[in-house]
Design an enzyme around this catalytic site. Sequence first.
Site, mmCIF file in Angstrom:
data_model
loop_
_atom_site.group_PDB
_atom_site.id
_atom_site.type_symbol
_atom_site.label_atom_id
_atom_site.label_comp_id
_atom_site.label_asym_id
_atom_site.label_seq_id
_atom_site.Cartn_x
_atom_site.Cartn_y
_atom_site.Cartn_z
ATOM 1 N N HIS A 107 -2.545 7.946 6.281
ATOM 2 C CA HIS A 107 -2.820 6.694 5.588
ATOM 3 C C HIS A 107 -4.298 6.355 5.755
ATOM 4 C CE1 HIS A 107 -1.753 3.002 3.615
ATOM 5 N NE2 HIS A 107 -2.234 2.267 4.619
ATOM 6 N N HIS A 144 -9.619 2.822 -1.055
ATOM 7 C CA HIS A 144 -8.199 2.508 -0.894
ATOM 8 C C HIS A 144 -7.637 2.092 -2.253
ATOM 9 C CE1 HIS A 144 -4.431 1.405 0.557
ATOM 10 N NE2 HIS A 144 -4.722 0.432 1.408
ATOM 11 N N CYS A 158 0.807 -1.226 0.000
ATOM 12 C CA CYS A 158 0.000 0.000 0.000
ATOM 13 C C CYS A 158 0.843 1.280 0.000
ATOM 14 C CB CYS A 158 -0.920 0.034 1.219
ATOM 15 S SG CYS A 158 -1.806 -1.503 1.492
ATOM 16 N N SER A 199 19.943 36.608 -59.346
ATOM 17 C CA SER A 199 20.932 37.666 -59.577
ATOM 18 C C SER A 199 21.797 37.870 -58.335
ATOM 19 C CB SER A 199 20.238 38.956 -60.006
ATOM 20 O OG SER A 199 21.182 39.922 -60.416
#
Length: 993
Positions: A313, A350, A177, A607
Amino acid sequence: MTEYTGLEIAVVGMAGRFPGSSTVDEFWANVLAGEAGVRRFTDEELDAAGVSVERRAEPGFVPMGGALDGIEFFDAKLFGYSPRDAAVLDPQQRVFLECAWHALEHAGHLGGGQDVGVYASASIDTYLLRHLWNNPAVPGGLQPLDLLLANDKDTLASRVAYHLDLTGPAITVQTACSSSLVTIHVACQALLGRDCDIALAGGVSIRPPVHEGYQHTEGGILAADGRCLPFDVDAHGVVAGNGVAAVVLRRLEDAMADGDTIYAVVKGTAVNNDGADKVGFTAPSVNGQARVIRAAHDLSEVDSSTIGYVEAHGTATPLGDPIEVAALTQAFVSPPEACALGSVKALIGHLDAAAGVAGFVKAALAVQNGVVPPSPYFTAPNPETGLENSPFFVNREALPWPGTGPRRAGVSGFGMGGTNAHAVLEEPPSPEPMPPSRSRHLLVLSAASEKSLEESRTQLAEHLSAGGQELADVSHTLRTGRRALRHRMAAVVGGGESTAPAAASATALSEAWIGAGDRRDTVFLFPGQGSQYAGMASQLADEEPVFRAALDECAALLPFDLHEVLADADRLTRTRYTQPALFAVEYSIAKLWEHWGVRPSAMLGHSVGEYVAACLAGVFSLQDALKLVTARGELMDALPAGAVLSVPLGADDLVLPKDVCLAASNAPNMSTVAGTFEAIERFEASLSVTSRRLHTSHAFHSSMIDPMLGEFAALVSQVELREPRIPFISNVSGTWITDGEATDPGYWARHARAAVRFSEGLRAMITGPVNVLEVGPGNVLTTLARQHDLGGAKAFGSLRHPREDKHDLDTMLAAAGRLWIAGADVDLAALTADERRRRVPLPQYPFERVRHWVDLPGTAPREIEVIEVLPQAADTAVGGDLAVITGIWQELLGIARIGPNDDYFELGGHSLLATQILARITVALGVALPAAAIFEAPTPSKLAARVDQLRADATPAEDDEFARLLAEIRDMSPEELRAELDRERDAQEISQS
């Protein structure tokens, strides 16, 4: 003001797709609004996911999750995949590949040219396990190695590096994770260690079928009701989500110096592992988490009391949340008065391997915008967490950032198994003001298809209409930060506006030049006397330093004030001034084109224009060229005056009296003649067509020039003449100049007298599709060029016509854009290389996604249309050969219709598949094709011709030997056949080397 240590990393770009949002902007809007991407699936979605009615009725089944819609769609053509290969490619790899493109594009660094590293992570590949393995719907001809390469996690980072041509390290990181937050840590370390200059870091987690739901078990980590409520009193587990995100990182000092838009600053990151300091392998550890957070604080050299938000978390599990709060409390040595906690899992579920980067993106946007994101689901803290007795809290509504110091946030990611990661982010530095820019800007767009190009134009027009960005920055980002694809568009915008008004930007883009083509060479045309006008290129000199420097270099070598002459219409009529002034302007424009990457493959001057070509080719030095052109102009200016007449007839159709000379053959139906005023007047009266007297002072390229030729030849003999390094056309012969002519002083005397064979020279130079660029004032030569059969060549001018009400940059930038569209080598970055500009976020590339998917067995009909091809007899006719070869290609590439001239590699073919195709053709047609055949003959028609040729060249002995080999091949397994073909190819390569 923040002081930096030199170890900071800047976040300069980001992209992502999450449940409920397809872009980062939508994601942030949903975060602020508390809009959840986790939702209940419909019966139709559950049916497609193969969820039976019986399973839905089971206790504990939760038909919810964070689904990522549209994963079966992919822009395979853009990335060079055949439909067959795209269908079996892990959707995680497809989606991450597109996300990587968008992230680098958002950063303004997709154009290449820098050392970019890739650090990526992915979840377990359920597509291989559930959709492909033992599924009869999988396209035929695939071998286990094909499926492995298309689905193995190990190939994720390398696949991105390959398709985006990134040459830094490509490393796939897997720590459960915490994986994607660890990729950011590894990327930061790589940048500080100079492994790369830019780093792409992120992760993806897509576990099809994504609309399946899940089974809740008592005591498990999955929530019983499909709600993830981190730190809440009602928290009882997490919900699975699917998503992808990537961030682009640079060393802060480099990002600031390069004008990148900076969204956040990474002050420091840390990674560790719990070791055995926990109750079990899958359990979290207070000490392990606390150590990694404290390490990140120490490395960042920040006081923990200055951190106002932590993106936790936050799994919402009974065990995880209390441990995380305890670890935070232990790690914050100097506790803040109040620090908000949040977790994006509450909204999107998750994301497993992509969870860390999703939280990182959320925290980066929070410090950038100065908003503490809300957690509106929150009711009361879980008493087990101890939040009420800590400095941490969960806010239900969005809050302004607390305190007066720099906005700082932490991001945590904890992997099952104990690998912990933490990052400390800080608000971005205030962007430095940019200096004033040029008055005009070139906007360029490109795409792999006409449809995507049109969508890009619409998106850009809407974006510019909203205002807020400098046109110079938009132009810079589009020119330097995007990939150049086949279908292209260019527009010149500006005219004094610093930002893009809606009407001006929409009009410019609606009138943009559009085209597509392969790479083309560019040839230069240099006009002669008569094209000059007062003030020519003056605006270019004001705004283009390279042009101005070249013009000043010429001015320093001339016996008069060049800048005064260029502004004086009367003096520009004097040949002694006209010719060197015209040379100087054309030479300086050529040097500007060279600086912009446009270099001629060949040149033709009219030219005096031939002197510019000869100088650029190295025949003359600049000093000697100006010396000769000045002397030539002075000698001509001292001759008696004469007249020049333009006649709408080809040179071969003219019948000239002795006192009238052909001066120039300009086009199939356009010539000029010269002589005394009396002679020209008589000749003009004799014509039955309408002619036009030109405004010239002398009868150039006529017998009236003869008196100066000896003196001029003597002057030429005094300078060093060298063989040309770039081919150019001779006005005298109308074909390629030889080394002997270029280095012969007599040639340059003849050149002043002989008729200018421009039309003949143009036909000799243009034998196929090229870009023809007139490098000088006006459009005389491009007008003449268009009167010829150019054979697909396209003609452009560099400077406006004197009667055009345009800015010089309008014409130059338009030519640059149109040359780029036409396949010329234009260095778009060099157009403003002397300016310091900012890279700004712009609309992302609109992928043209098509469904490439293998459905679950029994859920849907097969999506890949293939054509079954039976082996044909060896005596099949050539027409039959083509049909058999085409059929085999259709089957193994997964493309229903393939034309005889379609290119194998443009269809998405690759070397591994080529061995199978050649083996099938060998068995079907009875002709042994060498291993390299498909590389040498990459279309069905060419391959059929190769088969026919091999059949015709075969001897009876070879036929007998082949019959024996064919019998062996028919008995081989696919793996044995591939090994045999590989051995043959290796043997050929060894013998050739």
